[in-house]
Design a protein around this motif. Structure first.
Motif, PDB file in Angstrom:
ATOM      1  N   ILE A   1       0.569  -1.123  -0.076  1.00  0.00           N
ATOM      2  CA  ILE A   1       0.088  -0.066  -0.103  1.00  0.00           C
ATOM      3  C   ILE A   1       1.224   1.205  -0.265  1.00  0.00           C
ATOM      4  CG2 ILE A   1      -1.360   1.257   1.518  1.00  0.00           C
ATOM      5  CD1 ILE A   1      -2.974  -1.894   2.178  1.00  0.00           C
ATOM      6  N   ARG A   2       2.112   1.331   0.823  1.00  0.00           N
ATOM      7  CA  ARG A   2       2.809   2.655   1.035  1.00  0.00           C
ATOM      8  C   ARG A   2       2.815   2.541  -0.920  1.00  0.00           C
ATOM      9  NH1 ARG A   2       4.967   4.019   5.708  1.00  0.00           N
ATOM     10  NH2 ARG A   2       5.548   2.599   7.286  1.00  0.00           N
ATOM     11  N   HIS A   3       3.930   1.354  -1.002  1.00  0.00           N
ATOM     12  CA  HIS A   3       4.175   1.735  -3.168  1.00  0.00           C
ATOM     13  C   HIS A   3       3.239   1.961  -3.810  1.00  0.00           C
ATOM     14  CE1 HIS A   3       7.409  -0.069  -0.097  1.00  0.00           C
ATOM     15  NE2 HIS A   3       8.589   0.823  -0.307  1.00  0.00           N
ATOM     16  N   ALA A   4       2.188   2.125  -3.371  1.00  0.00           N
ATOM     17  CA  ALA A   4       0.924   2.141  -4.405  1.00  0.00           C
ATOM     18  C   ALA A   4       0.624   3.362  -5.136  1.00  0.00           C
ATOM     19  CB  ALA A   4      -0.292   1.562  -4.198  1.00  0.00           C
ATOM     20  N   ASP A   5       0.464   3.332  -6.365  1.00  0.00           N
ATOM     21  CA  ASP A   5       0.131   4.398  -6.883  1.00  0.00           C
ATOM     22  C   ASP A   5      -1.366   4.768  -6.980  1.00  0.00           C
ATOM     23  OD1 ASP A   5      -0.035   2.873  -8.864  1.00  0.00           O
ATOM     24  OD2 ASP A   5       1.436   3.837 -10.608  1.00  0.00           O
ATOM     25  N   MET A   6      -1.564   3.632  -6.820  1.00  0.00           N
ATOM     26  CA  MET A   6      -3.149   4.100  -7.488  1.00  0.00           C
ATOM     27  C   MET A   6      -3.673   3.244  -6.311  1.00  0.00           C
ATOM     28  SD  MET A   6      -5.873   3.789 -10.391  1.00  0.00           S
ATOM     29  CE  MET A   6      -7.400   4.072 -10.325  1.00  0.00           C
ATOM     30  N   LEU A   7      -4.905   3.420  -5.299  1.00  0.00           N
ATOM     31  CA  LEU A   7      -5.450   2.280  -4.503  1.00  0.00           C
ATOM     32  C   LEU A   7      -6.904   2.153  -4.512  1.00  0.00           C
ATOM     33  CD1 LEU A   7      -5.026   0.432  -1.592  1.00  0.00           C
ATOM     34  CD2 LEU A   7      -5.284   2.746  -0.136  1.00  0.00           C
ATOM     35  N   ILE A   8      -7.047   1.406  -5.057  1.00  0.00           N
ATOM     36  CA  ILE A   8      -8.454   1.084  -4.894  1.00  0.00           C
ATOM     37  C   ILE A   8      -8.995   0.244  -3.575  1.00  0.00           C
ATOM     38  CG2 ILE A   8     -10.286   0.412  -7.068  1.00  0.00           C
ATOM     39  CD1 ILE A   8      -8.668   0.195  -8.952  1.00  0.00           C
ATOM     40  N   VAL A   9     -10.372   0.900  -3.350  1.00  0.00           N
ATOM     41  CA  VAL A   9     -10.859   0.406  -1.692  1.00  0.00           C
ATOM     42  C   VAL A   9     -12.436  -0.202  -2.302  1.00  0.00           C
ATOM     43  CG1 VAL A   9     -11.354   0.437   0.853  1.00  0.00           C
ATOM     44  CG2 VAL A   9      -9.723   1.594  -0.164  1.00  0.00           C
TER      45      VAL A   9
ATOM     46  N   ASN B   1      -4.577   3.295   5.350  1.00  0.00           N
ATOM     47  CA  ASN B   1      -3.911   5.392   5.741  1.00  0.00           C
ATOM     48  C   ASN B   1      -2.519   4.992   5.464  1.00  0.00           C
ATOM     49  OD1 ASN B   1      -6.418   6.589   6.743  1.00  0.00           O
ATOM     50  ND2 ASN B   1      -5.639   4.936   8.690  1.00  0.00           N
ATOM     51  N   TYR B   2      -2.160   3.696   5.001  1.00  0.00           N
ATOM     52  CA  TYR B   2      -0.921   4.115   4.350  1.00  0.00           C
ATOM     53  C   TYR B   2      -0.268   4.340   2.896  1.00  0.00           C
ATOM     54  CZ  TYR B   2       1.183   1.623   9.090  1.00  0.00           C
ATOM     55  OH  TYR B   2       0.815   1.007  10.760  1.00  0.00           O
ATOM     56  N   TYR B   3      -1.186   4.684   2.474  1.00  0.00           N
ATOM     57  CA  TYR B   3      -1.013   4.790   1.552  1.00  0.00           C
ATOM     58  C   TYR B   3      -0.528   6.356   0.823  1.00  0.00           C
ATOM     59  CZ  TYR B   3      -2.904   6.244  -3.403  1.00  0.00           C
ATOM     60  OH  TYR B   3      -2.716   7.100  -4.741  1.00  0.00           O
ATOM     61  N   ARG B   4       0.464   6.436   0.049  1.00  0.00           N
ATOM     62  CA  ARG B   4       0.598   8.006   0.188  1.00  0.00           C
ATOM     63  C   ARG B   4       0.182   8.968  -0.959  1.00  0.00           C
ATOM     64  NH1 ARG B   4       0.910   7.852   4.590  1.00  0.00           N
ATOM     65  NH2 ARG B   4       3.058   7.026   5.753  1.00  0.00           N
ATOM     66  N   GLY B   5      -0.494   8.340  -2.046  1.00  0.00           N
ATOM     67  CA  GLY B   5      -0.625   8.970  -3.048  1.00  0.00           C
ATOM     68  C   GLY B   5      -2.183   9.656  -3.439  1.00  0.00           C
ATOM     69  N   HIS B   6      -2.714  10.408  -4.205  1.00  0.00           N
ATOM     70  CA  HIS B   6      -3.887  11.370  -4.707  1.00  0.00           C
ATOM     71  C   HIS B   6      -4.389  10.406  -5.411  1.00  0.00           C
ATOM     72  CE1 HIS B   6      -1.698  14.358  -2.477  1.00  0.00           C
ATOM     73  NE2 HIS B   6      -0.283  13.947  -3.435  1.00  0.00           N
ATOM     74  N   ARG B   7      -4.789   8.662  -5.597  1.00  0.00           N
ATOM     75  CA  ARG B   7      -5.643   8.160  -6.162  1.00  0.00           C
ATOM     76  C   ARG B   7      -5.766   7.174  -5.518  1.00  0.00           C
ATOM     77  NH1 ARG B   7      -2.441   7.787 -12.318  1.00  0.00           N
ATOM     78  NH2 ARG B   7      -3.024   9.764 -13.204  1.00  0.00           N
ATOM     79  N   LEU B   8      -6.793   7.276  -4.979  1.00  0.00           N
ATOM     80  CA  LEU B   8      -7.478   6.637  -3.565  1.00  0.00           C
ATOM     81  C   LEU B   8      -9.133   6.736  -4.042  1.00  0.00           C
ATOM     82  CD1 LEU B   8      -7.896   5.251  -0.803  1.00  0.00           C
ATOM     83  CD2 LEU B   8      -8.632   6.901   0.241  1.00  0.00           C
ATOM     84  N   VAL B   9      -9.822   5.570  -5.083  1.00  0.00           N
ATOM     85  CA  VAL B   9     -10.332   5.551  -4.636  1.00  0.00           C
ATOM     86  C   VAL B   9     -11.444   3.979  -4.046  1.00  0.00           C
ATOM     87  CG1 VAL B   9     -12.203   4.116  -7.481  1.00  0.00           C
ATOM     88  CG2 VAL B   9      -9.566   5.636  -7.405  1.00  0.00           C
TER      89      VAL B   9
END
Ligand code: NAD
Length: 240
Positions: free
Chosen positions: A181-189, A204-212
């Protein structure tokens, strides 16, 4: 479902190379497995005990026969097959866009669809073990046993390799999921009410700007997402 949201989701997926999917029981409802918290989910059905209590460490220890009755009636759905959501995620991995699936599900359907890097936060009903000698048994063995399954080698009780309420998560699985999750460039939940902790806190470990977020109902994280789609996840992925 607004067209522009689907178009945005599609273009983000096309541009990404290390998507992580984080999902829950809602991913498997289109395969015929009930979730816990939908209107027709297991919490809305009446049992002598609430499901949360039945799938707990303490309950299995005290009332194993009741636990296994619920397990066979409601948790294992024989013949369940991966749906469009599982198949789409496996395809993204094959195409080199998705790095991992992190799931709260215990049904093994992501692997059945062909996904390879799957972090099963809550374990799997397909794996079982004897509490006394540790011998391993598959899901069919437990499902086909009468009442409480016992180990033919030592007589100990067999239990599923799942994380019951009151038990801790596997440290290696969490570490793998956090790193992905830390290294993801997109997180789809998708397909999760995001109320079961500590699993839900991992996003909450996601750092990017593509949280879907793709979910039938709203979740406590809707206001933090970059894109929210309320709909059935299998149907959403089928439109991409
Ligand atoms: P949950 O039941 O709390 O929430 C499911 C969410 O999915 C709900 O918000 C619902 O609106 C949504 N949903 C239902 N069908 C959907 C669909 N087709 N598309 C999109 N959204 C949909 O589930 P949870 O958050 O995963 O937490 C429940 C816990 O119970 C988990 O820890 C999980 O281990 C366990 N569980 C697993 C399974 C399984 O393995 N299939 C089934 C039931 C429960």
């Amino acid at each position: 479902m607004e067209e522009d949201k689907i178009a945005r989701l599609k273009s983000w997926i096309d541009e990404s190379r290390s998507i992580v999917f984080f999902g829950g029981a809602g991913v498997s409802t289109e395969s015929g497995i009930p979730d816990f918290r939908s209107a027709d989910g297991l919490y809305a059905q009446k049992y002598a005990y609430p499901p949360e209590e039945i799938v707990s460490h303490d309950f299995l220890r005290r009332y194993p026969a009741e636990f296994y009755r619920f397990y066979r009636d409601k948790l294992i759905v024989k013949g369940a097959k991966p749906n469009a959501a599982h198949l789409y995620l496996a395809r993204l991995e094959r195409e080199g866009r998705l790095s991992a699936v992190v799931t709260q599900n215990i049904d093994g359907l992501h692997q059945a669809a062909g996904s390879r890097t799957v972090y099963e936060l809550h374990g799997s009903l397909l794996r079982n073990y004897c509490v006394k000698c540790g011998e391993r048994y598959d899901g069919d063995y437990v499902q086909d046993a009468e009442d409480i399954p016992y180990c033919p080698k030592c007589g100990g009780m067999i239990r599923p390799d799942v994380v019951l309420y009151g038990e801790g998560l596997d440290g290696n699985v969490i570490a793998g999921a956090v790193s992905a999750i830390r290294h993801a460039d997109m997180l789809i939940v998708g397909g999760t009410s995001l109320v079961v902790y500590p699993a839900a806190g991992l996003i909450n470990y996601y750092r990017g700007h593509r949280l879907v977020l793709i979910n039938l109902s709203s979740t406590p994280y809707d206001s933090e997402a970059d894109l929210v789609i309320h709909g059935k996840i299998g149907e959403v992925f089928s439109r991409l």
